[in-house]
Design an enzyme around this catalytic site. Structure first.
Site, mmCIF file in Angstrom:
data_model
loop_
_atom_site.group_PDB
_atom_site.id
_atom_site.type_symbol
_atom_site.label_atom_id
_atom_site.label_comp_id
_atom_site.label_asym_id
_atom_site.label_seq_id
_atom_site.Cartn_x
_atom_site.Cartn_y
_atom_site.Cartn_z
ATOM 1 N NE ARG A 144 4.329 1.808 -1.497
ATOM 2 C CZ ARG A 144 5.375 1.287 -1.466
ATOM 3 N NH1 ARG A 144 6.522 1.890 -2.352
ATOM 4 N NH2 ARG A 144 5.762 0.291 -0.633
ATOM 5 C CG ASN A 156 2.887 -0.885 3.015
ATOM 6 O OD1 ASN A 156 2.388 -1.917 2.343
ATOM 7 N ND2 ASN A 156 3.986 -0.342 2.059
ATOM 8 N N GLY A 157 1.462 -3.473 4.937
ATOM 9 C CA GLY A 157 2.279 -4.616 5.183
ATOM 10 C C GLY A 157 1.008 -5.820 5.598
ATOM 11 C CD1 TRP A 198 -2.485 -4.663 -4.800
ATOM 12 C CD2 TRP A 198 -1.984 -5.969 -3.328
ATOM 13 N NE1 TRP A 198 -2.458 -5.787 -5.451
ATOM 14 C CE2 TRP A 198 -2.075 -6.640 -4.575
ATOM 15 C CE3 TRP A 198 -1.665 -6.724 -2.271
ATOM 16 C CZ2 TRP A 198 -1.993 -7.990 -4.669
ATOM 17 C CZ3 TRP A 198 -1.358 -7.816 -2.246
ATOM 18 C CH2 TRP A 198 -1.344 -8.754 -3.720
ATOM 19 C CB CYS A 224 -0.811 0.017 1.111
ATOM 20 S SG CYS A 224 -1.719 -1.667 1.678
ATOM 21 C CD GLU A 272 9.266 -8.348 -19.436
ATOM 22 O OE1 GLU A 272 9.193 -9.100 -18.663
ATOM 23 O OE2 GLU A 272 8.972 -7.112 -19.352
ATOM 24 C CE LYS A 319 7.313 -0.024 -11.364
ATOM 25 N NZ LYS A 319 7.493 -0.675 -12.276
ATOM 26 C CG HIS A 346 9.291 -31.469 -26.377
ATOM 27 N ND1 HIS A 346 9.464 -32.800 -26.601
ATOM 28 C CD2 HIS A 346 10.359 -30.635 -26.768
ATOM 29 C CE1 HIS A 346 10.678 -32.812 -27.275
ATOM 30 N NE2 HIS A 346 11.001 -31.611 -27.609
ATOM 31 C CD GLU A 381 2.676 -6.356 -16.070
ATOM 32 O OE1 GLU A 381 3.894 -6.382 -16.483
ATOM 33 O OE2 GLU A 381 2.630 -6.362 -14.782
ATOM 34 C CE LYS A 431 6.038 -5.753 -18.728
ATOM 35 N NZ LYS A 431 7.051 -6.081 -18.168
#
Ligand code: M6R
Length: 626
Positions: free
Chosen positions: A28, A99-100, A75, A2, A499, A621, A522, A506, A503
């Protein structure tokens, strides 16, 4: 994950300071937001579910009589995203933001039940407010009460606490997630990140774990983990507030994609000697606690001596930083001839890893605060490894705790999807591989010069690739109709394929997979039909022909193939759905070029689908909880 902001002091409108600060911290978390501001009688709380703009709507017409307040953007961890679970949380005259994660929240809840205290939200954070209120019944001192509650909390937490009885005071404490105190003139600030405060001050005190700051009027006392007053280490940053603005771009992500050539130039600049085209890593500054590897009695080993003795490299990270680690494995094994193990931090920390003596353990983290990466670093230190970090945010927890330091030097990255930090990491990892190779005596001067020259050309080559911005802007409306995307690559292009897929997932919320091209037969070939886009990343390198065979296999099964290559165009112009030409480059530079169109593809697809590019759903983030 957060964001927290606090203001105490001067003549500014606390609502403006806090909400503008939260805007810079929304990366965040953006599940809900809230503020509590002194109104002359108590801390008046306003909260709203959803993004910050919902809170702004509710506070537009409000004005407050005080100059102190706290705010939060969330968050969600414990408790669904809702107004009820939004911060600040209150208990009687105590108000706080957190936050946490409080890991022993069930135990605390039981205790509170025994005291007939029943929380009104589903959060772990609210419980802390109740504990402080109960403690304040036993002691008349605000600071003392907070201090006594602290050992009752297990987990990771950054807290900012205010109390109606002490309206000119604020207490900040850190045990895990970051917290920084901004020093102003007759006013002070607290935030999760300096970005929230850059428009007010450039002078900061970064709290260490278990430290506290007690703000009272215009004065601040700082306390160490033993509760003793300490003189703070004040750091002056010369970041301009402009760096955290969009500067005319519609999204931070697009701005950051376009900043990449500059970011790469800034990343390599400190370590390259232009006249001789040679590499020397600057300011790695291995600390005195670094385990000694050199066989002589010297206490201060140079970076080169230390690298000379290294026999194995571990690279650990999460998400996009992990894909940078995977590219680095190809660099280091091929250039420095050293064995490299890469691992996802959340796996490394729990798999009882074996880290042999003479191992160099590198962690990569843009934010420098990713909880799993930090835990992996601490574990590696316990296991006796010599550690290094590659971070973007200086003075972040990971940067502070590693023995030696490298920096991405990208400037603030705000978009949740990492772009410029990734290419800057790749640029620095090229130099890291070269420095290891030199120390090991396996690099000739001509090889070094050729590689450095190639790296110096990368920014201008990236400018060329950025022209695909317009192309994807148009192609996105066609591409969004497909069922899924398969990204394929070999060698250094394999992590780039992953990558590219990350992208797209997300940002566009579409099914995408990154695969090693050689693995197609395979299993993944079964996925291919005319509704799947196959993005083949095939620079002209030693596995080029093999990649082209894989491309033909995909095409033969009806896949719509998009080819990214710096090879010959003529055979593919008519046989592929799209042919995206890349500049010719050294094999180690190709990842910096091929990733750019993939970023643009994901960005424009997300825009075409009307998604919030800078704040994709469910993400944040800085992942400061595991
Ligand atoms: O700050 P870090 O580099 O440690 O972050 C690691 C990941 O959380 C991050 O790269 C994430 O995967 C990005 N959102 C990807 O774009």
């Amino acid at each position: 994950m957060c964001g927290i902001v606090g203001y105490l002091g001067g003549t500014k409108d606390p609502k403006e300071v806090i909400i503008n600060g939260l805007k810079k911290l929304e990366y965040r978390g953006y599940d809900s937001a809230g503020v509590a501001i002194w109104n002359g009688k108590n801390f008046q709380r306003i909260r709203a579910a959803g993004k910050l703009k919902e809170l702004e709507k509710q506070t537009t017409d409000l004005s407050f009589q005080g100059v102190v307040g706290i705010g939060h953007t969330r968050w969600a961890t414990h408790g669904a995203p809702s107004e009820r679970n939004a911060h600040p949380h209150q208990s009687g005259d105590i108000t706080l933001v957190h936050n946490g994660i409080i890991e022993n929240y069930l135990e605390i809840k039981e205790f509170l039940k025994s005291q007939e205290v029943y929380p009104s939200s589903d959060t772990d954070s609210e419980l802390v407010a109740h504990l402080i209120r109960l403690q304040l019944q036993k002691t008349p001192h605000f600071l003392q009460a907070v201090r006594e509650v602290r050992p009752l909390l297990k987990g990771a937490f950054a807290l900012l606490v205010v109390c109606d009885r002490f309206p000119d005071e604020m207490i900040a404490l850190k045990e895990g997630p970051p917290l920084v105190v901004g020093l102003g003139t007759n006013e002070n600030f607290v935030a999760s990140d300096v970005q929230a405060l850059l428009s007010h001050t450039q002078r900061f005190v970064f709290l260490e774990d278990q430290e506290m700051a007690h703000l009272k009027g215009t004065h601040i006392d700082f306390y160490n983990s033993e509760g003793q007053k300490q003189t703070p280490v004040v750091q002056t940053l010369n970041w301009s507030p402009d760096l955290v603005e969009k500067q005319g771009f519609p999204h931070f992500m697009l701005k950051e994609i376009h900043e990449q050539p500059r970011a790469v130039a800034a990343a390599i600049e400190p370590h390259i000697h232009l006249e001789t085209l040679s590499v020397k890593l600057k300011n790695v500054n291995f600390s005195h606690q670094t385990p000694r590897l050199h066989s002589t009695d010297k206490t201060d080993q140079t970076t080169e001596e230390l690298f000379h003795d290294i026999e194995r490299v571990f690279i650990v990270a999460c998400g996009t930083s992990f894909y940078a680690a995977q590219v680095a494995k190809y660099y280091i094994e091929q250039i420095a001839k050293l064995p490299v193990e890469t691992d996802i931090a959340s796996e490394f920390r729990y798999r009882h890893p074996v880290v042999p003596p003479k191992s160099l353990f590198l962690v990569i983290s843009q934010s420098g605060e990713t909880a799993d990466t930090l835990a992996a670093l601490r574990l590696a230190k316990q296991l006796g490894a010599t550690t290094m970090s590659l971070c973007n945010v200086k003075n972040s927890s990971i940067d502070r705790e590693a023995h030696g330091h490298l920096y991405m030097n990208s400037g603030p990255e705000i978009g949740v999807a990492s772009t410029k930090a990734f290419v800057s990491s790749l640029a620095v990892l090229n130099l890291f591989a070269l420095a290891l190779a030199k120390a090991k005596g396996v690099l000739s001067q001509s090889q070094e010069q050729e590689h450095v020259q190639a790296l110096l050309s990368a920014p201008s080559q990236m400018e060329v690739v950025l022209a695909y911005d317009k192309y994807f802007n148009e192609a996105a409306h066609r591409l969004k109709l497909f069922k899924g995307f398969l990204f394929m690559g070999r060698g250094v292009s394999y992590p780039i394929a992953m990558e590219g897929a990350l992208k797209l997932k997300e940002l566009a919320y579409l099914h995408a997979e990154g695969y090693a091209s050689g693995e197609m037969k395979h299993g993944p070939l079964a996925l291919i039909d005319e509704r799947i886009v196959v993005v083949m990343i095939a620079p002209q390198d030693e596995v080029y022909e093999k990649s082209i065979s894989n491309l033909e296999e995909a095409r033969a099964r009806g896949g719509k193939v998009w080819l990214l290559t710096n090879g010959e165009a003529s055979p593919f112009k008519t046989t592929t759905e799209a042919f995206l030409h890349l500049p010719k480059a050294h094999w180690a530079i190709t990842p910096l070029l091929s990733v750019v169109p993939l970023q643009l593809l994901a960005y424009h697809l997300a825009c075409a689908l009307d998604h919030d590019v800078d704040q994709p759903r469910n993400l944040a983030k800085s992942v400061t909880v595991e």
